[in-house]
Motif scaffolding. Sequence first.
Motif, PDB file in Angstrom:
ATOM      1  N   LEU A 291      32.178  18.423  86.402  1.00  0.00           N
ATOM      2  CA  LEU A 291      30.778  18.827  86.469  1.00  0.00           C
ATOM      3  C   LEU A 291      30.634  20.251  86.996  1.00  0.00           C
ATOM      4  O   LEU A 291      29.805  21.030  86.522  1.00  0.00           O
ATOM      5  CB  LEU A 291      29.994  17.853  87.352  1.00  0.00           C
ATOM      6  N   GLU A 292      31.440  20.592  87.979  1.00  0.00           N
ATOM      7  CA  GLU A 292      31.421  21.954  88.523  1.00  0.00           C
ATOM      8  C   GLU A 292      31.832  22.967  87.455  1.00  0.00           C
ATOM      9  O   GLU A 292      31.202  24.027  87.305  1.00  0.00           O
ATOM     10  CB  GLU A 292      32.379  22.036  89.711  1.00  0.00           C
ATOM     11  N   GLN A 293      32.877  22.634  86.702  1.00  0.00           N
ATOM     12  CA  GLN A 293      33.374  23.544  85.669  1.00  0.00           C
ATOM     13  C   GLN A 293      32.346  23.715  84.536  1.00  0.00           C
ATOM     14  O   GLN A 293      32.142  24.823  84.029  1.00  0.00           O
ATOM     15  CB  GLN A 293      34.692  22.991  85.102  1.00  0.00           C
ATOM     16  N   ILE A 294      31.684  22.617  84.170  1.00  0.00           N
ATOM     17  CA  ILE A 294      30.672  22.685  83.109  1.00  0.00           C
ATOM     18  C   ILE A 294      29.493  23.538  83.548  1.00  0.00           C
ATOM     19  O   ILE A 294      28.973  24.359  82.790  1.00  0.00           O
ATOM     20  CB  ILE A 294      30.201  21.263  82.719  1.00  0.00           C
ATOM     21  N   GLU A 295      29.066  23.360  84.804  1.00  0.00           N
ATOM     22  CA  GLU A 295      27.954  24.139  85.329  1.00  0.00           C
ATOM     23  C   GLU A 295      28.291  25.627  85.339  1.00  0.00           C
ATOM     24  O   GLU A 295      27.462  26.466  84.945  1.00  0.00           O
ATOM     25  CB  GLU A 295      27.599  23.669  86.737  1.00  0.00           C
ATOM     26  N   GLN A 296      29.490  25.967  85.767  1.00  0.00           N
ATOM     27  CA  GLN A 296      29.891  27.380  85.813  1.00  0.00           C
ATOM     28  C   GLN A 296      30.036  27.961  84.406  1.00  0.00           C
ATOM     29  O   GLN A 296      29.819  29.153  84.198  1.00  0.00           O
ATOM     30  CB  GLN A 296      31.198  27.522  86.584  1.00  0.00           C
ATOM     31  N   ALA A 297      30.398  27.112  83.434  1.00  0.00           N
ATOM     32  CA  ALA A 297      30.514  27.585  82.053  1.00  0.00           C
ATOM     33  C   ALA A 297      29.144  27.863  81.444  1.00  0.00           C
ATOM     34  O   ALA A 297      29.026  28.621  80.478  1.00  0.00           O
ATOM     35  CB  ALA A 297      31.259  26.550  81.207  1.00  0.00           C
ATOM     36  N   GLY A 298      28.094  27.227  82.002  1.00  0.00           N
ATOM     37  CA  GLY A 298      26.726  27.517  81.574  1.00  0.00           C
ATOM     38  C   GLY A 298      26.328  26.898  80.253  1.00  0.00           C
ATOM     39  O   GLY A 298      25.440  27.427  79.569  1.00  0.00           O
ATOM     40  N   ILE A 299      26.955  25.777  79.863  1.00  0.00           N
ATOM     41  CA  ILE A 299      26.573  25.135  78.610  1.00  0.00           C
ATOM     42  C   ILE A 299      25.681  23.922  78.911  1.00  0.00           C
ATOM     43  O   ILE A 299      25.818  23.291  79.958  1.00  0.00           O
ATOM     44  CB  ILE A 299      27.804  24.707  77.781  1.00  0.00           C
ATOM     45  N   PRO A 300      24.747  23.596  78.010  1.00  0.00           N
ATOM     46  CA  PRO A 300      23.863  22.445  78.235  1.00  0.00           C
ATOM     47  C   PRO A 300      24.661  21.148  78.373  1.00  0.00           C
ATOM     48  O   PRO A 300      25.636  20.925  77.645  1.00  0.00           O
ATOM     49  CB  PRO A 300      22.980  22.418  76.983  1.00  0.00           C
ATOM     50  N   LEU A 301      24.238  20.301  79.284  1.00  0.00           N
ATOM     51  CA  LEU A 301      24.890  19.015  79.558  1.00  0.00           C
ATOM     52  C   LEU A 301      23.832  17.925  79.492  1.00  0.00           C
ATOM     53  O   LEU A 301      22.724  18.100  79.995  1.00  0.00           O
ATOM     54  CB  LEU A 301      25.538  19.056  80.933  1.00  0.00           C
ATOM     55  N   PHE A 302      24.176  16.787  78.886  1.00  0.00           N
ATOM     56  CA  PHE A 302      23.260  15.654  78.897  1.00  0.00           C
ATOM     57  C   PHE A 302      24.041  14.356  78.723  1.00  0.00           C
ATOM     58  O   PHE A 302      25.199  14.348  78.309  1.00  0.00           O
ATOM     59  CB  PHE A 302      22.191  15.784  77.803  1.00  0.00           C
ATOM     60  N   GLY A 303      23.400  13.249  79.063  1.00  0.00           N
ATOM     61  CA  GLY A 303      23.986  11.921  78.971  1.00  0.00           C
ATOM     62  C   GLY A 303      23.091  10.952  79.710  1.00  0.00           C
ATOM     63  O   GLY A 303      22.301  11.351  80.569  1.00  0.00           O
ATOM     64  N   LYS A 304      23.181   9.666  79.388  1.00  0.00           N
ATOM     65  CA  LYS A 304      22.343   8.672  80.038  1.00  0.00           C
ATOM     66  C   LYS A 304      22.988   8.205  81.336  1.00  0.00           C
ATOM     67  O   LYS A 304      24.116   7.706  81.335  1.00  0.00           O
ATOM     68  CB  LYS A 304      22.113   7.470  79.118  1.00  0.00           C
ATOM     69  N   LYS A 305      22.238   8.350  82.459  1.00  0.00           N
ATOM     70  CA  LYS A 305      22.771   8.003  83.773  1.00  0.00           C
ATOM     71  C   LYS A 305      22.297   6.627  84.225  1.00  0.00           C
ATOM     72  O   LYS A 305      21.200   6.184  83.876  1.00  0.00           O
ATOM     73  CB  LYS A 305      22.330   9.035  84.814  1.00  0.00           C
ATOM     74  N   ASN A 306      23.131   5.980  85.027  1.00  0.00           N
ATOM     75  CA  ASN A 306      22.689   4.764  85.711  1.00  0.00           C
ATOM     76  C   ASN A 306      22.083   5.155  87.062  1.00  0.00           C
ATOM     77  O   ASN A 306      22.105   6.328  87.445  1.00  0.00           O
ATOM     78  CB  ASN A 306      23.846   3.766  85.847  1.00  0.00           C
ATOM     79  N   PRO A 307      21.516   4.216  87.836  1.00  0.00           N
ATOM     80  CA  PRO A 307      20.871   4.569  89.120  1.00  0.00           C
ATOM     81  C   PRO A 307      21.802   5.232  90.131  1.00  0.00           C
ATOM     82  O   PRO A 307      21.337   5.864  91.081  1.00  0.00           O
ATOM     83  CB  PRO A 307      20.366   3.217  89.642  1.00  0.00           C
ATOM     84  N   PHE A 308      23.115   5.086  89.943  1.00  0.00           N
ATOM     85  CA  PHE A 308      24.073   5.643  90.902  1.00  0.00           C
ATOM     86  C   PHE A 308      24.641   6.986  90.442  1.00  0.00           C
ATOM     87  O   PHE A 308      25.547   7.522  91.068  1.00  0.00           O
ATOM     88  CB  PHE A 308      25.198   4.644  91.147  1.00  0.00           C
ATOM     89  N   GLY A 309      24.121   7.501  89.322  1.00  0.00           N
ATOM     90  CA  GLY A 309      24.508   8.839  88.890  1.00  0.00           C
ATOM     91  C   GLY A 309      25.669   8.900  87.932  1.00  0.00           C
ATOM     92  O   GLY A 309      26.078   9.992  87.536  1.00  0.00           O
ATOM     93  N   ASP A 310      26.231   7.750  87.536  1.00  0.00           N
ATOM     94  CA  ASP A 310      27.294   7.756  86.540  1.00  0.00           C
ATOM     95  C   ASP A 310      26.693   7.719  85.138  1.00  0.00           C
ATOM     96  O   ASP A 310      25.543   7.301  84.946  1.00  0.00           O
ATOM     97  CB  ASP A 310      28.239   6.565  86.745  1.00  0.00           C
TER      98      ASP A 310
END
Length: 440
Positions: A158-177
């Motif tokens: 997640l850190e690497q994706i954020e630093q790469a600056g590309i859009p991220l999405f996915g369906k999360k459960n209540p605990f963030g997975d």
Amino acid sequence: MNQPKAYGTFYKNRNLTFRESAYLQFGSSETSIGSFLMLNPGGASCEDVRNLLHGERIFTEMALDPTMHQIVRLMEAFKPLEPLNGRVHLFNLFTLQNTKDKEAISHIEYLGGRGIVTIGDMVASMEELKRHPWICIGWGVGASDSHTFLKQLKGKWLEQIEQAGIPLFGKKNPFGDYYHLCPHLASKKNLLAEELREMYVQKVKSAAFTEVTEFTSSAVKPNLYCGYEMDLHEPINGWSVSSQNPERIVKSFSGLAIQKGYKLRAYSYKAEGQSSSAVYAIPQDKELTMPPNIIEKGEIPIPQCQSDHFMFAVDGDRTPLSYLQAAVVYHELGEFGISRQTCYWSADDILPLDEKLYEQADSVVDYLYTLGDWNEFKTIPPTLRPIFYYENDHPTVVFYTKNDVGMIKLSRYTHTFEKDSYKQKVHCEELAFAGIGILF
């Protein structure tokens, strides 16, 4: 469905197989059109991979596993208005191949806890991530807080994706997975596909969903009254010049007209309770005549004068509505004068059948299930209403139909027009079936 090929690079370390990289290839382009991040490689493999020896590495084509098939469906849901051409890259939190999630997690925890594998071995570089326009996460929700190495892996990804600056999405459960991309139940696959498509539109802002004109289904109906045409007597056996004028079909749509210098005329066939026809565009100053030679059974008369495909005679005001009307006219002229038993198009009903019911439905899938007990959908339409858009400067019309003759089926029609005329190429794809329908 646009079925891609799957490729991967595999490495053998003692009795363990690692899939170091993988992608789905649509068309011929090598450009990335998106990426997915999942838990670990599943069962997709081939005989060459199973025969690898310790220390060997191989790049090879492999069979698609169920998750890959679901990704194909997702891609068609994300980009329903354009052909898929490029690579979809498949990342994994860790590269150890194993079809059993719990067993795979336990194994990677053991390897990571003893330093046999490291976080750096598993996480893609920023340079690699930047090659992709977006990433969809679906690594599953089965891990627990005791899986410390896996938790560190997720954080680093997640850190690497954020630093790469590309859009991220996915369906999360209540605990963030993030939920797995491929639920076991078909109904949940359809629901997740809709939810992920909405996230894709919101997060990625795909151009596929911009500058689209959407119509209610009433827009496909004739909107001008051309008078009543009597069914004049024609021979009851064989071909003749039709007494009916196919131009009535074109002139009943407000956005269309007959091209200057052309007219439409047809040959008609009647025999044994069935009828058929062949419509041609011919010069304005010519008429159809019957060929002097006897026409054999199964043959269609060819005009003695210059002739073209009937869409050469169709002109219009170049508005989105006119292209939708021309798409309908294409099918109506193609089955002009054909009896129901020998036709296909006239048994199609353009969706949605009931606009009020469609608006009240919670989703496209919910509305479709009011029309039949469908099997698994090849792809889920973003809307069932007819739409118009430009694809590479070509006017394009898409609509969906339900046909109850024979097998009940849901179909998607895509009409791609030439840039400067109403001539078009038409592609029909069957998306789902719902049992036996009407049998003649």
